[in-house]
Design a protein around this motif. Structure first.
Motif, mmCIF file in Angstrom:
data_model
loop_
_atom_site.group_PDB
_atom_site.id
_atom_site.type_symbol
_atom_site.label_atom_id
_atom_site.label_comp_id
_atom_site.label_asym_id
_atom_site.label_seq_id
_atom_site.Cartn_x
_atom_site.Cartn_y
_atom_site.Cartn_z
ATOM 1 N N GLY A 68 0.818 -1.311 0.067
ATOM 2 C CA GLY A 68 -0.076 -0.065 -0.214
ATOM 3 C C GLY A 68 0.726 1.282 -0.002
ATOM 4 N N LYS A 302 1.286 -2.380 5.240
ATOM 5 C CA LYS A 302 -0.137 -2.770 5.086
ATOM 6 C C LYS A 302 -1.058 -2.389 6.035
ATOM 7 N N VAL A 303 -0.707 -2.361 7.225
ATOM 8 C CA VAL A 303 -1.594 -2.048 8.496
ATOM 9 C C VAL A 303 -1.770 -0.539 8.331
ATOM 10 N N GLN A 306 -4.223 0.274 5.372
ATOM 11 C CA GLN A 306 -5.581 0.043 5.750
ATOM 12 C C GLN A 306 -6.208 0.977 6.719
ATOM 13 N N GLY A 307 -5.242 1.197 7.723
ATOM 14 C CA GLY A 307 -5.632 2.124 8.778
ATOM 15 C C GLY A 307 -6.191 3.773 8.396
ATOM 16 N N VAL A 309 -7.017 5.958 5.208
ATOM 17 C CA VAL A 309 -7.653 6.174 3.888
ATOM 18 C C VAL A 309 -6.936 7.292 2.930
#
Length: 313
Positions: A68, A302-303, A306-307, A309
């Motif tokens: 990400g 990645k976290v 995802q956390g 936006v």
């Protein structure tokens, strides 16, 4: 590509605590290279894989993009005489820096992300006492010239003193018109009632005049616990400049050796979920750019992705 952040000032979160505009950087390349099986040792550090296994450098960039990250950083951190020796630097610094930038650029084109051109500490990490302005251009100019065609902006990493920040920024501006993000490294406090300082022991108010010549200011390669105070101070004195953070997970409070001397142990408590919790406090304090340094891998990124936006694509 996060072009809105790279054509001028990086996009700032609209208000403290807003996470919708957080830009996600990549994590620490060196430890991820080691993890994927790249050749890895001191003193060459991450430069060894660039020399012997460039395909694995591309793989690590891809790992972070898959996680990400919207910005990947060129693998040029160890392309200085301090790490690869003077002879190899004189013979190969330009070609290796060009290789690193090309690898990152090719990955960015495939995945529509941006490339930060890494400008490393010329005389070793955490070594403000070794800084020599007279020798700076001979070391950094090849890295600047080699990377310029391939990068979107500069990321000056692990800056330990104001003298270093001023000299490096001035040198880049002589040879490039691309935006400059500069990242300071902070000392590790054993007593958190003491004010946060640079590795040089200079107080944070010493960095304030340098912000005028930057497109973003960041803090990196320090313990996660140090970052919130630095963000809060900087944001309170300059609410306009974008602020970024990418901490390490070194066990620095128990480390007995100098930086660059051997591989440092990593903290087991800095899990991806814990790192996100730190990052949320950083964003609440005013940060709008978040990533990871040494020991922070794709699972952490990645976290983060995802956390927070991202709306900057």
């Amino acid at each position: 590509m996060v072009t809105t952040s790279l054509t001028g000032k990086a996009t700032k979160a609209s208000s403290v605590g807003t996470s919708s505009n957080v830009i996600i950087l990549d994590g620490g390349l060196g430890r991820e290279l080691e993890k994927v099986g790249a050749p890895f040792r001191q003193p060459e550090w991450s430069a060894l894989s660039l020399i012997e296994a460039p395909d694995l450098v591309a793989q690590v960039h891809q790992n972070f993009v898959d996680a990400g990250a919207k910005i990947i950083t060129t693998n040029t951190y160890a392309l200085v005489p301090f790490h690869i020796g003077q002879k190899q630097f004189d013979e190969q610094a330009f070609s290796l820096a060009e290789r690193a930038a090309t690898i990152a650029s090719n990955m960015a084109k495939k995945r529509d992300v941006s490339v930060a051109g890494c400008i490393p500490p010329a005389f070793g990490s955490y070594k403000p006492e070794l800084f020599c302005a007279e020798k700076l251009a001979a070391i950094l100019r090849p890295l600047i010239e080699a990377q310029t065609p391939y990068i979107d902006f500069w990321l000056v990493e692990t800056v330990s003193s104001v003298e270093e920040a001023i000299a490096v920024t001035s040198l880049i501006k002589k040879h490039s018109s691309k935006p400059i993000w500069l990242s300071y490294s902070l000392s590790n406090r054993h007593d958190f009632s003491n004010p946060v300082t640079l590795r040089s022991s200079e107080p944070l108010n010493a960095i304030l005049p340098t912000l005028e010549n930057l497109d973003a200011v960041l803090f990196n390669c320090s313990q996660p616990e140090e970052m919130e105070a630095a963000i809060t101070f900087t944001h309170s004195h300059n609410a306009d400049i974008p602020i970024g953070v990418y901490a390490n997970s070194f066990s620095e409070h128990v480390r007995k050796h100098d930086a660059n001397e051997m591989l440092s142990t990593l903290r087991e408590d800095v899990t991806p979920e814990k790192y996100l919790a730190y990052a949320q406090t950083w964003v609440n304090a005013g940060a709008s750019i978040v990533g990871g340094c040494c020991g922070i891998g794709p699972a952490h990124i990645k976290v983060l992705a995802q956390g927070f936006v991202n709306t900057l694509e």
